[in-house]
Design an enzyme around this catalytic site. Sequence first.
Site, PDB file in Angstrom:
ATOM      1  N   ASP A   1      77.741  98.656-100.812  1.00  0.00           N
ATOM      2  CA  ASP A   1      78.237  99.108 -99.524  1.00  0.00           C
ATOM      3  C   ASP A   1      78.016  97.975 -98.529  1.00  0.00           C
ATOM      4  O   ASP A   1      77.051  97.226 -98.643  1.00  0.00           O
ATOM      5  CB  ASP A   1      77.464 100.368 -99.122  1.00  0.00           C
ATOM      6  CG  ASP A   1      78.001 101.010 -97.854  1.00  0.00           C
ATOM      7  OD1 ASP A   1      78.895 100.432 -97.226  1.00  0.00           O
ATOM      8  OD2 ASP A   1      77.508 102.091 -97.493  1.00  0.00           O
TER       9      ASP A   1
ATOM     10  N   ASP B   1      80.029 108.408-104.822  1.00  0.00           N
ATOM     11  CA  ASP B   1      78.596 108.119-104.775  1.00  0.00           C
ATOM     12  C   ASP B   1      77.972 109.063-103.775  1.00  0.00           C
ATOM     13  O   ASP B   1      78.648 109.562-102.865  1.00  0.00           O
ATOM     14  CB  ASP B   1      78.335 106.671-104.347  1.00  0.00           C
ATOM     15  CG  ASP B   1      78.426 106.525-102.835  1.00  0.00           C
ATOM     16  OD1 ASP B   1      77.371 106.435-102.176  1.00  0.00           O
ATOM     17  OD2 ASP B   1      79.556 106.522-102.298  1.00  0.00           O
TER      18      ASP B   1
END
Length: 376
Positions: A92, A271
């Site tokens: 991320d 996720d």
Amino acid sequence: MTFELQARDAGTKARAGRLTTAHGPIETPIFMPVGTAGTVKAVGQRELKQDVHAQIILGNTYHLYLRPGLDVLQAAGGLHKFNGWDQPILTDSGGYQVFSLGATRKIKEEGVTFRSHIDGSKHLFSPEGVMDIQRRIGADIIMAFDECTPWPCEYDYARRSLDMTHRWLKRCMARLDSTEPLYGYEQTLFPIVQGSTFADLRRQSAEFVAEQGRAGNAIGGLSVGEPAAQMYEMAELVCDILPPDKPRYLMGVGTPANILENIALGVDMFDCVLPTRNARNGMLFTAQGIINITNKKWATDFSPIDETLGDYASTFYSKAYLRHLFQAQELLASQIASMHNLTFYLWLVGEARRHILAGTFAAWKPGMVEQVSRRL
């Protein structure tokens, strides 16, 4: 990175595919355990691979940048070498973490200045800088730097934020395309669709992202407090616009029911910290429903946690023993519960894939959503 679409479900928009990276293949739909600081909490790499059967894990740019730091990661040869995980990794961009800092950060066109939650030191994340950081971390799939708007959000703010996110994406792509990987393998950038819960903004962003022609795309800014119905509405709108031959990643989602419903809308990758965070508090997700293992009713239940899954943690340990570990505040409680919950999530997306390939997903999904959502 390549993506092969292998099957579509006739009754929904669900897909099964195979995404291939330099560190191996990923069969979709897939759930990706979150390893924020280079580790999935309470679960070792051996267990992740051999027991949980994770195919890809996540790291976070913000946390890894602050600790252990980029010099350490680069000296090790990247995050794969540092943490010993030899399968795919996604990072991320750190955007969500930076923007969640609230009063300790300032957003400008240049980027975001913020203070570390560790020691208060001041830092700048710019689109170019975040690409350079993710080069040094070395993940296979890296995320564009964007602004994740809160919910609820005023329309004008969402629109201004979206315009800046698109400008930042152009800068991310320019920077990444002008630099080379540091560790001898390709890194793939996923742009992120934003726009809060406003259909016109989501449509505009999805069209803009699709036009960039990258190898995969992500959907951000959902699962931040909005009702599930709005999440599904926005996810479906975006999936209908994003290219069908590219993987679609819905960030930060979610419950087992959320995952099944979004698979039905055409999402391929997920996720969430939910399975491990809830595990540490005694909430177990099973094929039969949701268990609060700290409840007294499990004190003399000597049956396995969940025989359906067939893995070590879920079949070797009993509910009574796991409850005892939580009552005694033993560290092993978090380890067993985390391994079990992650195994369940991987089992669930694996079952979804199996039914998509068999052409039975549409008939199977409603009953499974009801089953995994019930409280036991």
